[in-house]
Write a protein that holds these residues in place. Structure first.
Motif, PDB file in Angstrom:
ATOM      1  N   GLY A 142      -4.609   3.261   9.475  1.00 41.59           N
ATOM      2  CA  GLY A 142      -3.936   4.243  10.321  1.00 41.59           C
ATOM      3  C   GLY A 142      -3.110   5.229   9.525  1.00 41.59           C
ATOM      4  N   VAL A 143      -2.411   4.726   8.526  1.00 42.28           N
ATOM      5  CA  VAL A 143      -1.605   5.602   7.665  1.00 42.28           C
ATOM      6  C   VAL A 143      -2.513   6.591   6.942  1.00 42.28           C
ATOM      7  CG1 VAL A 143      -0.206   5.637   5.549  1.00 42.28           C
ATOM      8  CG2 VAL A 143       0.361   4.049   7.405  1.00 42.28           C
ATOM      9  N   LEU A 144      -3.623   6.110   6.402  1.00 51.04           N
ATOM     10  CA  LEU A 144      -4.535   6.987   5.670  1.00 51.04           C
ATOM     11  C   LEU A 144      -5.171   8.026   6.593  1.00 51.04           C
ATOM     12  CD1 LEU A 144      -5.973   7.812   3.088  1.00 51.04           C
ATOM     13  CD2 LEU A 144      -7.709   6.072   3.602  1.00 51.04           C
ATOM     14  N   VAL A 145      -5.655   7.611   7.740  1.00 53.53           N
ATOM     15  CA  VAL A 145      -6.283   8.535   8.692  1.00 53.53           C
ATOM     16  C   VAL A 145      -5.287   9.610   9.117  1.00 53.53           C
ATOM     17  CG1 VAL A 145      -7.131   8.679  11.072  1.00 53.53           C
ATOM     18  CG2 VAL A 145      -8.071   6.963   9.513  1.00 53.53           C
ATOM     19  N   HIS A 146      -4.075   9.210   9.418  1.00 51.81           N
ATOM     20  CA  HIS A 146      -3.021  10.145   9.840  1.00 51.81           C
ATOM     21  C   HIS A 146      -2.732  11.151   8.726  1.00 51.81           C
ATOM     22  CE1 HIS A 146       1.340  11.119  10.491  1.00 51.81           C
ATOM     23  NE2 HIS A 146       0.905  11.286  11.730  1.00 51.81           N
ATOM     24  N   ALA A 147      -2.583  10.672   7.500  1.00 54.82           N
ATOM     25  CA  ALA A 147      -2.282  11.559   6.376  1.00 54.82           C
ATOM     26  C   ALA A 147      -3.437  12.520   6.103  1.00 54.82           C
ATOM     27  CB  ALA A 147      -1.970  10.735   5.127  1.00 54.82           C
ATOM     28  N   MET A 148      -4.661  12.023   6.167  1.00 54.21           N
ATOM     29  CA  MET A 148      -5.818  12.888   5.955  1.00 54.21           C
ATOM     30  C   MET A 148      -5.885  13.980   7.018  1.00 54.21           C
ATOM     31  SD  MET A 148      -8.673   9.990   4.940  1.00 54.21           S
ATOM     32  CE  MET A 148     -10.036  11.048   5.331  1.00 54.21           C
ATOM     33  N   ALA A 149      -5.659  13.618   8.273  1.00 57.20           N
ATOM     34  CA  ALA A 149      -5.663  14.608   9.355  1.00 57.20           C
ATOM     35  C   ALA A 149      -4.546  15.628   9.150  1.00 57.20           C
ATOM     36  CB  ALA A 149      -5.521  13.912  10.708  1.00 57.20           C
ATOM     37  N   VAL A 207       2.449  10.100  16.654  1.00 57.49           N
ATOM     38  CA  VAL A 207       1.002  10.163  16.426  1.00 57.49           C
ATOM     39  C   VAL A 207       0.580   9.052  15.470  1.00 57.49           C
ATOM     40  CG1 VAL A 207      -0.890  11.570  15.512  1.00 57.49           C
ATOM     41  CG2 VAL A 207       0.874  12.627  16.938  1.00 57.49           C
ATOM     42  N   LEU A 208       1.351   8.836  14.408  1.00 58.56           N
ATOM     43  CA  LEU A 208       1.041   7.772  13.461  1.00 58.56           C
ATOM     44  C   LEU A 208       0.985   6.423  14.169  1.00 58.56           C
ATOM     45  CD1 LEU A 208       0.637   6.526  10.652  1.00 58.56           C
ATOM     46  CD2 LEU A 208       3.133   6.571  10.383  1.00 58.56           C
ATOM     47  N   THR A 209       1.986   6.117  14.956  1.00 55.86           N
ATOM     48  CA  THR A 209       2.015   4.838  15.657  1.00 55.86           C
ATOM     49  C   THR A 209       0.830   4.708  16.599  1.00 55.86           C
ATOM     50  OG1 THR A 209       4.405   4.687  15.453  1.00 55.86           O
ATOM     51  CG2 THR A 209       3.391   3.344  17.167  1.00 55.86           C
ATOM     52  N   GLY A 210       0.467   5.798  17.276  1.00 57.29           N
ATOM     53  CA  GLY A 210      -0.688   5.768  18.171  1.00 57.29           C
ATOM     54  C   GLY A 210      -1.988   5.518  17.432  1.00 57.29           C
ATOM     55  N   VAL A 211      -2.154   6.153  16.278  1.00 56.82           N
ATOM     56  CA  VAL A 211      -3.360   5.941  15.471  1.00 56.82           C
ATOM     57  C   VAL A 211      -3.419   4.483  15.015  1.00 56.82           C
ATOM     58  CG1 VAL A 211      -4.500   6.528  13.282  1.00 56.82           C
ATOM     59  CG2 VAL A 211      -3.557   8.346  14.731  1.00 56.82           C
ATOM     60  N   TYR A 222       0.870  -1.177   0.000  1.00 57.79           N
ATOM     61  CA  TYR A 222       0.000   0.000   0.000  1.00 57.79           C
ATOM     62  C   TYR A 222       0.901   1.219   0.000  1.00 57.79           C
ATOM     63  CZ  TYR A 222      -2.999   3.673   1.900  1.00 57.79           C
ATOM     64  OH  TYR A 222      -3.668   4.849   2.108  1.00 57.79           O
ATOM     65  N   ILE A 223       0.639   2.161  -0.892  1.00 57.34           N
ATOM     66  CA  ILE A 223       1.399   3.406  -0.959  1.00 57.34           C
ATOM     67  C   ILE A 223       0.426   4.544  -0.706  1.00 57.34           C
ATOM     68  CG2 ILE A 223       2.852   4.896  -2.364  1.00 57.34           C
ATOM     69  CD1 ILE A 223       3.583   2.337  -3.986  1.00 57.34           C
ATOM     70  N   CYS A 224       0.675   5.327   0.325  1.00 53.48           N
ATOM     71  CA  CYS A 224      -0.196   6.441   0.663  1.00 53.48           C
ATOM     72  C   CYS A 224       0.191   7.659  -0.169  1.00 53.48           C
ATOM     73  CB  CYS A 224      -0.093   6.762   2.154  1.00 53.48           C
ATOM     74  SG  CYS A 224      -1.241   8.051   2.661  1.00 53.48           S
ATOM     75  N   ASP A 225      -0.778   8.189  -0.886  1.00 53.97           N
ATOM     76  CA  ASP A 225      -0.520   9.352  -1.734  1.00 53.97           C
ATOM     77  C   ASP A 225      -1.019  10.650  -1.079  1.00 53.97           C
ATOM     78  OD1 ASP A 225      -3.247   9.015  -1.964  1.00 53.97           O
ATOM     79  OD2 ASP A 225      -3.290   9.046  -4.147  1.00 53.97           O
ATOM     80  N   GLN A 226      -1.326  10.575   0.203  1.00 57.46           N
ATOM     81  CA  GLN A 226      -1.772  11.762   0.921  1.00 57.46           C
ATOM     82  C   GLN A 226      -0.723  12.143   1.965  1.00 57.46           C
ATOM     83  OE1 GLN A 226      -5.942  12.009   1.877  1.00 57.46           O
ATOM     84  NE2 GLN A 226      -6.351  10.221   0.606  1.00 57.46           N
ATOM     85  N   GLY A 227      -0.929  13.260   2.618  1.00 60.89           N
ATOM     86  CA  GLY A 227       0.054  13.798   3.544  1.00 60.89           C
ATOM     87  C   GLY A 227       0.779  14.951   2.869  1.00 60.89           C
ATOM     88  N   ASN A 228       1.646  15.613   3.603  1.00 64.78           N
ATOM     89  CA  ASN A 228       2.307  16.807   3.075  1.00 64.78           C
ATOM     90  C   ASN A 228       3.643  17.020   3.759  1.00 64.78           C
ATOM     91  OD1 ASN A 228       1.891  18.874   5.410  1.00 64.78           O
ATOM     92  ND2 ASN A 228      -0.089  17.851   5.170  1.00 64.78           N
ATOM     93  N   PRO A 229       4.518  17.842   3.179  1.00 62.50           N
ATOM     94  CA  PRO A 229       5.854  18.060   3.747  1.00 62.50           C
ATOM     95  C   PRO A 229       5.843  18.645   5.156  1.00 62.50           C
ATOM     96  CG  PRO A 229       5.792  18.807   1.466  1.00 62.50           C
ATOM     97  CD  PRO A 229       4.378  18.480   1.861  1.00 62.50           C
ATOM     98  N   GLY A 230       4.788  19.355   5.530  1.00 63.42           N
ATOM     99  CA  GLY A 230       4.709  19.897   6.881  1.00 63.42           C
ATOM    100  C   GLY A 230       4.671  18.820   7.951  1.00 63.42           C
ATOM    101  N   MET A 231       4.355  17.605   7.553  1.00 60.60           N
ATOM    102  CA  MET A 231       4.273  16.500   8.502  1.00 60.60           C
ATOM    103  C   MET A 231       5.645  15.939   8.862  1.00 60.60           C
ATOM    104  SD  MET A 231       0.866  14.632   7.018  1.00 60.60           S
ATOM    105  CE  MET A 231       0.697  13.461   8.385  1.00 60.60           C
ATOM    106  N   ALA A 232       6.684  16.445   8.232  1.00 60.92           N
ATOM    107  CA  ALA A 232       8.051  16.022   8.573  1.00 60.92           C
ATOM    108  C   ALA A 232       8.518  16.845   9.772  1.00 60.92           C
ATOM    109  CB  ALA A 232       8.972  16.216   7.381  1.00 60.92           C
ATOM    110  N   SER A 233       7.860  16.621  10.891  1.00 62.94           N
ATOM    111  CA  SER A 233       8.178  17.370  12.097  1.00 62.94           C
ATOM    112  C   SER A 233       8.168  16.421  13.300  1.00 62.94           C
ATOM    113  CB  SER A 233       7.188  18.524  12.294  1.00 62.94           C
ATOM    114  OG  SER A 233       5.886  18.046  12.516  1.00 62.94           O
ATOM    115  N   PRO A 234       8.835  16.828  14.371  1.00 65.92           N
ATOM    116  CA  PRO A 234       8.933  15.950  15.544  1.00 65.92           C
ATOM    117  C   PRO A 234       7.567  15.531  16.084  1.00 65.92           C
ATOM    118  CG  PRO A 234      10.430  17.800  15.759  1.00 65.92           C
ATOM    119  CD  PRO A 234       9.567  18.078  14.560  1.00 65.92           C
ATOM    120  N   GLY A 235       7.458  14.267  16.399  1.00 69.02           N
ATOM    121  CA  GLY A 235       6.243  13.738  17.002  1.00 69.02           C
ATOM    122  C   GLY A 235       5.229  13.179  16.030  1.00 69.02           C
ATOM    123  N   MET A 236       5.358  13.486  14.744  1.00 69.79           N
ATOM    124  CA  MET A 236       4.381  12.982  13.768  1.00 69.79           C
ATOM    125  C   MET A 236       4.385  11.457  13.720  1.00 69.79           C
ATOM    126  SD  MET A 236       2.377  15.085  12.154  1.00 69.79           S
ATOM    127  CE  MET A 236       2.282  16.864  11.982  1.00 69.79           C
TER     128      MET A 236
END
Length: 156
Positions: free
Chosen positions: A118-125, A96-100, A79-93
């Motif tokens: 979980g990957v999709l929900v995290h990227a959408m958020a 949060v992903l692992t928790g989701v 599965y390759i997630c095509d959502q998310g953005n460069p701003g998510m390359a920050s500490p703690g992301m």
């Protein structure tokens, strides 16, 4: 019991490898490199093969974080997630992903499915949070959007 493994637990696993089909491993490229004993550039040069190699070595579902996050498990299609953005390359992301993923995995016996969801929900958020701008995006900025993303029929 099903377990999501991240951060220092991944580093320890790289030092003493063992296999477990009830694991979801969530490495970023640096952690993935330590799991395979190779360089980060090697991981990035072939992310899909790297994720497959980790899954084979550790018997786990693997979530290789980064642009185009990958979920690999056994012989199933990746599965390759095509959502998310460069701003998510920050500490703690990644935390949060692992928790989701762990929260969804606690509700199902389908660990690969929980990892993909979980990957999709995290990227959408993350994309919803980034509507205000990607610069300065914090992991905690996702919290207000996660319930909407995991419960799409309900609008809060």
């Amino acid at each position: 019991k099903p377990t999501a493994i991240d951060a220092d637990a991944l580093n320890l696993l790289g030092q003493e490898p063992c296999s477990n089909s009830n694991w979801i491993l969530t490495p970023h490229p640096g952690e993935a490199a330590r799991l395979l004993g190779i360089g980060t550039a090697d991981i990035q040069s072939n992310r899909l093969q790297s994720a497959r190699d980790i899954a084979a070595r550790y018997g786990a579902t693997v979530v290789l974080e980064g642009a185009g996050t990958l979920v690999v498990s056994g012989d199933s299609l990746p599965y390759i997630c095509d959502q998310g953005n460069p701003g998510m390359a920050s500490p703690g992301m990644g935390d949060v992903l692992t928790g989701v993923i762990a929260g969804i995995a606690a509700q199902t016996a389908d660990l690969p499915g929980a990892a993909r969801a979980g990957v999709l929900v995290h990227a959408m958020a993350g994309d919803m949070a980034a509507r205000r701008g990607e610069r300065g995006l914090l992991a905690t900025d996702l919290f207000g959007y996660l319930p909407t993303c995991v419960n799409p029929a309900q609008r809060f």
